[in-house]
Design a protein around this motif. Sequence first.
Motif, PDB file in Angstrom:
ATOM      1  N   LEU A  64      20.506  82.456 -80.455  1.00 36.50           N
ATOM      2  CA  LEU A  64      21.770  83.089 -80.088  1.00 36.50           C
ATOM      3  C   LEU A  64      21.833  83.353 -78.590  1.00 36.50           C
ATOM      4  O   LEU A  64      22.867  83.103 -77.941  1.00 36.50           O
ATOM      5  CB  LEU A  64      21.932  84.413 -80.835  1.00 36.50           C
ATOM      6  N   ARG A  65      20.737  83.863 -78.011  1.00 33.28           N
ATOM      7  CA  ARG A  65      20.721  84.140 -76.571  1.00 33.28           C
ATOM      8  C   ARG A  65      20.844  82.849 -75.765  1.00 33.28           C
ATOM      9  O   ARG A  65      21.577  82.787 -74.778  1.00 33.28           O
ATOM     10  CB  ARG A  65      19.438  84.888 -76.193  1.00 33.28           C
ATOM     11  N   SER A  66      20.155  81.817 -76.213  1.00 36.67           N
ATOM     12  CA  SER A  66      20.220  80.531 -75.516  1.00 36.67           C
ATOM     13  C   SER A  66      21.633  79.943 -75.582  1.00 36.67           C
ATOM     14  O   SER A  66      22.160  79.440 -74.585  1.00 36.67           O
ATOM     15  CB  SER A  66      19.218  79.555 -76.135  1.00 36.67           C
ATOM     16  N   LEU A  67      22.251  80.034 -76.757  1.00 37.83           N
ATOM     17  CA  LEU A  67      23.608  79.515 -76.917  1.00 37.83           C
ATOM     18  C   LEU A  67      24.586  80.296 -76.042  1.00 37.83           C
ATOM     19  O   LEU A  67      25.464  79.711 -75.396  1.00 37.83           O
ATOM     20  CB  LEU A  67      24.028  79.594 -78.383  1.00 37.83           C
ATOM     21  N   GLY A  68      24.438  81.599 -76.008  1.00 39.79           N
ATOM     22  CA  GLY A  68      25.314  82.422 -75.178  1.00 39.79           C
ATOM     23  C   GLY A  68      25.193  82.079 -73.707  1.00 39.79           C
ATOM     24  O   GLY A  68      26.201  82.017 -72.986  1.00 39.79           O
ATOM     25  N   MET A  69      23.984  81.832 -73.242  1.00 40.81           N
ATOM     26  CA  MET A  69      23.782  81.473 -71.832  1.00 40.81           C
ATOM     27  C   MET A  69      24.429  80.125 -71.528  1.00 40.81           C
ATOM     28  O   MET A  69      25.007  79.926 -70.450  1.00 40.81           O
ATOM     29  CB  MET A  69      22.279  81.439 -71.520  1.00 40.81           C
ATOM     30  N   THR A  70      24.336  79.196 -72.473  1.00 35.15           N
ATOM     31  CA  THR A  70      24.959  77.883 -72.273  1.00 35.15           C
ATOM     32  C   THR A  70      26.473  78.000 -72.198  1.00 35.15           C
ATOM     33  O   THR A  70      27.125  77.384 -71.344  1.00 35.15           O
ATOM     34  CB  THR A  70      24.576  76.922 -73.414  1.00 35.15           C
ATOM     35  N   LEU A  71      27.043  78.806 -73.091  1.00 35.10           N
ATOM     36  CA  LEU A  71      28.492  78.957 -73.101  1.00 35.10           C
ATOM     37  C   LEU A  71      28.992  79.689 -71.867  1.00 35.10           C
ATOM     38  O   LEU A  71      30.037  79.347 -71.308  1.00 35.10           O
ATOM     39  CB  LEU A  71      28.940  79.696 -74.356  1.00 35.10           C
ATOM     40  N   GLU A  72      28.263  80.702 -71.414  1.00 32.75           N
ATOM     41  CA  GLU A  72      28.698  81.464 -70.250  1.00 32.75           C
ATOM     42  C   GLU A  72      28.452  80.710 -68.956  1.00 32.75           C
ATOM     43  O   GLU A  72      29.265  80.793 -68.025  1.00 32.75           O
ATOM     44  CB  GLU A  72      27.983  82.815 -70.206  1.00 32.75           C
ATOM     45  N   GLY A  73      27.329  79.968 -68.883  1.00 34.91           N
ATOM     46  CA  GLY A  73      27.005  79.264 -67.647  1.00 34.91           C
ATOM     47  C   GLY A  73      27.805  77.997 -67.475  1.00 34.91           C
ATOM     48  O   GLY A  73      28.923  78.010 -66.949  1.00 34.91           O
ATOM     49  N   PRO A  74      27.247  76.862 -67.915  1.00 41.18           N
ATOM     50  CA  PRO A  74      27.971  75.591 -67.767  1.00 41.18           C
ATOM     51  C   PRO A  74      29.321  75.573 -68.473  1.00 41.18           C
ATOM     52  O   PRO A  74      30.252  74.923 -68.023  1.00 41.18           O
ATOM     53  CB  PRO A  74      27.015  74.575 -68.402  1.00 41.18           C
ATOM     54  N   GLY A  75      29.433  76.317 -69.586  1.00 39.56           N
ATOM     55  CA  GLY A  75      30.684  76.276 -70.338  1.00 39.56           C
ATOM     56  C   GLY A  75      31.812  77.088 -69.728  1.00 39.56           C
ATOM     57  O   GLY A  75      32.972  76.760 -69.886  1.00 39.56           O
ATOM     58  N   GLY A  76      31.467  78.176 -69.051  1.00 37.58           N
ATOM     59  CA  GLY A  76      32.486  79.025 -68.448  1.00 37.58           C
ATOM     60  C   GLY A  76      33.199  79.940 -69.425  1.00 37.58           C
ATOM     61  O   GLY A  76      34.203  80.556 -69.089  1.00 37.58           O
ATOM     62  N   PHE A  77      32.683  80.065 -70.655  1.00 40.69           N
ATOM     63  CA  PHE A  77      33.303  80.937 -71.657  1.00 40.69           C
ATOM     64  C   PHE A  77      32.766  82.361 -71.507  1.00 40.69           C
ATOM     65  O   PHE A  77      31.556  82.560 -71.370  1.00 40.69           O
ATOM     66  CB  PHE A  77      33.028  80.420 -73.069  1.00 40.69           C
ATOM     67  N   THR A  78      33.664  83.322 -71.552  1.00 39.88           N
ATOM     68  CA  THR A  78      33.255  84.714 -71.345  1.00 39.88           C
ATOM     69  C   THR A  78      33.610  85.623 -72.512  1.00 39.88           C
ATOM     70  O   THR A  78      33.117  86.744 -72.601  1.00 39.88           O
ATOM     71  CB  THR A  78      33.918  85.274 -70.072  1.00 39.88           C
ATOM     72  N   ASN A  79      34.464  85.171 -73.407  1.00 35.61           N
ATOM     73  CA  ASN A  79      34.904  86.015 -74.526  1.00 35.61           C
ATOM     74  C   ASN A  79      34.044  85.694 -75.747  1.00 35.61           C
ATOM     75  O   ASN A  79      34.487  85.051 -76.695  1.00 35.61           O
ATOM     76  CB  ASN A  79      36.391  85.749 -74.806  1.00 35.61           C
ATOM     77  N   LEU A  80      32.810  86.172 -75.726  1.00 31.20           N
ATOM     78  CA  LEU A  80      31.810  85.812 -76.745  1.00 31.20           C
ATOM     79  C   LEU A  80      31.375  87.029 -77.546  1.00 31.20           C
ATOM     80  O   LEU A  80      31.262  88.140 -77.023  1.00 31.20           O
ATOM     81  CB  LEU A  80      30.592  85.178 -76.077  1.00 31.20           C
ATOM     82  N   ILE A  81      31.105  86.806 -78.838  1.00 34.21           N
ATOM     83  CA  ILE A  81      30.542  87.832 -79.722  1.00 34.21           C
ATOM     84  C   ILE A  81      29.344  87.223 -80.438  1.00 34.21           C
ATOM     85  O   ILE A  81      29.442  86.121 -80.990  1.00 34.21           O
ATOM     86  CB  ILE A  81      31.566  88.306 -80.770  1.00 34.21           C
ATOM     87  N   SER A  82      28.223  87.926 -80.430  1.00 31.93           N
ATOM     88  CA  SER A  82      27.015  87.458 -81.121  1.00 31.93           C
ATOM     89  C   SER A  82      26.808  88.249 -82.401  1.00 31.93           C
ATOM     90  O   SER A  82      27.050  89.466 -82.437  1.00 31.93           O
ATOM     91  CB  SER A  82      25.789  87.622 -80.220  1.00 31.93           C
ATOM     92  N   CYS A  83      26.345  87.552 -83.446  1.00 27.81           N
ATOM     93  CA  CYS A  83      26.083  88.202 -84.720  1.00 27.81           C
ATOM     94  C   CYS A  83      24.849  87.558 -85.354  1.00 27.81           C
ATOM     95  O   CYS A  83      24.826  86.350 -85.596  1.00 27.81           O
ATOM     96  CB  CYS A  83      27.284  88.069 -85.650  1.00 27.81           C
TER      97      CYS A  83
END
Length: 469
Positions: A21-40
């Motif tokens: 989950l942490r790795s996926l979030g970093m990918t989405l926020e970094g190269p992906g540019g997505f900021t509206n994320l929720i982890s579960c």
Amino acid sequence: MSQSKNPDFSILMVDDELPWLRSLGMTLEGPGGFTNLISCSDSREVPELFEQHDIGLVLLDLTMPHISGEELLRRINEEYPDVQVIILSGMNQLETAVGCMRLGAFDYFVKTVEEDRLLDGIRRAVRMVELQRENQAIRRRLFKKQLEHPEVFAPLVTRDAAMLAIFGYLESVSASRQPLLILGESGVGKELVARAAHQLGGGDGPLVSVNVAGLDDNVFADTLFGHRRGAFTGADRERPGMIERASGGTLFLDEIGDLSAASQVKLLRLLQEGEYYPLGSDSPCQLQARVICATHHDLAEMVRERSFRKDLYYRLHAHQVNIPPLRERKEDLPLLLQHFLESAAAELEKPVPTAPPELISLLNTYSFPGNIRELQAMVHDAVSQHPGGVLSCDVFQRRIGDARQTGGLVPARNPFTVLDDLPTLAEAGDLLVDAALERAGNNQTLAARLLGISQPALSKRLKQRREHA
């Protein structure tokens, strides 16, 4: 700088493996540019998260304790059919992937897939959700006859049906992240329309306006993208570009039809990929502003002439409005005249003058090539010279006469040269008088001014014509 959420809805990541989950979030926020994320990490919490957040996309693992990914997929598809689900599984099995697609999954990826492929799939799903929401907003607006936010359009003084339809359309597409193209002649109020569209968008960022006419390719790139320190000679410090300044709001590019071919390519890449590189940087930045463009040029004709890129034209064509010129909305003249009289009087600290009845008739005879901006200048000039009481028509008459002589409004050729049989002087005079009266709304004083004669002379001519009829 305003911090915006990208996308407007939440992306829910569900996986019982916290490191993933942490790795996926970093990918989405970094190269992906997505900021509206929720982890579960506990699948049992997913129903409650749907009640608490506006979720548009779910990135879902299949193998989890408590509630499996397959069961969650089924529930989401039944209860939230507008939500897209991408399966991220550790199993590379065709049968499993096909089963998930049948249950309504948007896509299926193995966790070891290349980062770029995963991000492309997520971007496609995000775009799908955005399109669905845009279409729903448009459908809702079509069933409403009244504007939801009339206050936004207050600076656009009008009662013209075409303009009011444009306002309704702008409300319909206000939630869209796609570009808006504003077409119209100079002086029709394209920047006011852009400002209204920005306010309707609901973002917390600013409206940043850039007139791109006359900018060469290097200046265009530096203005929009900014630069890093040392990017070129004289770049002694980092400078953010207009895109970054508009983050969370709107970037308004005026006179887009004047862009050079090289700058058109840069703008196309920005809109297609949603990212850009500041000069001197190897790391991409994400576009987090809505783009609105405007031009007085006929872009369709420019595409046919190959002076404007076809692919860029269609990219900008997602949402489009064409603002009618003032000569096509003459019913707005009384409203605009009073509005500009009041604003000019306030600026000049004078009492608001009274407009004579024949002034509207005079204005109706003119085509206003400079549109609303020209009318505003006329009114301001007249009020500045006004000593008090009823406003004089002389300033308007003089300016309209000068414009007709210098603005190319006088016919380039004699209209009688195309006739096989010439009228007599008396017949030509009668036709000219009739045309002047029609333009003046049968106001003899105004018609006489248009003909360059006195009102008594015109009255005498009309009397003689009636006597000889």
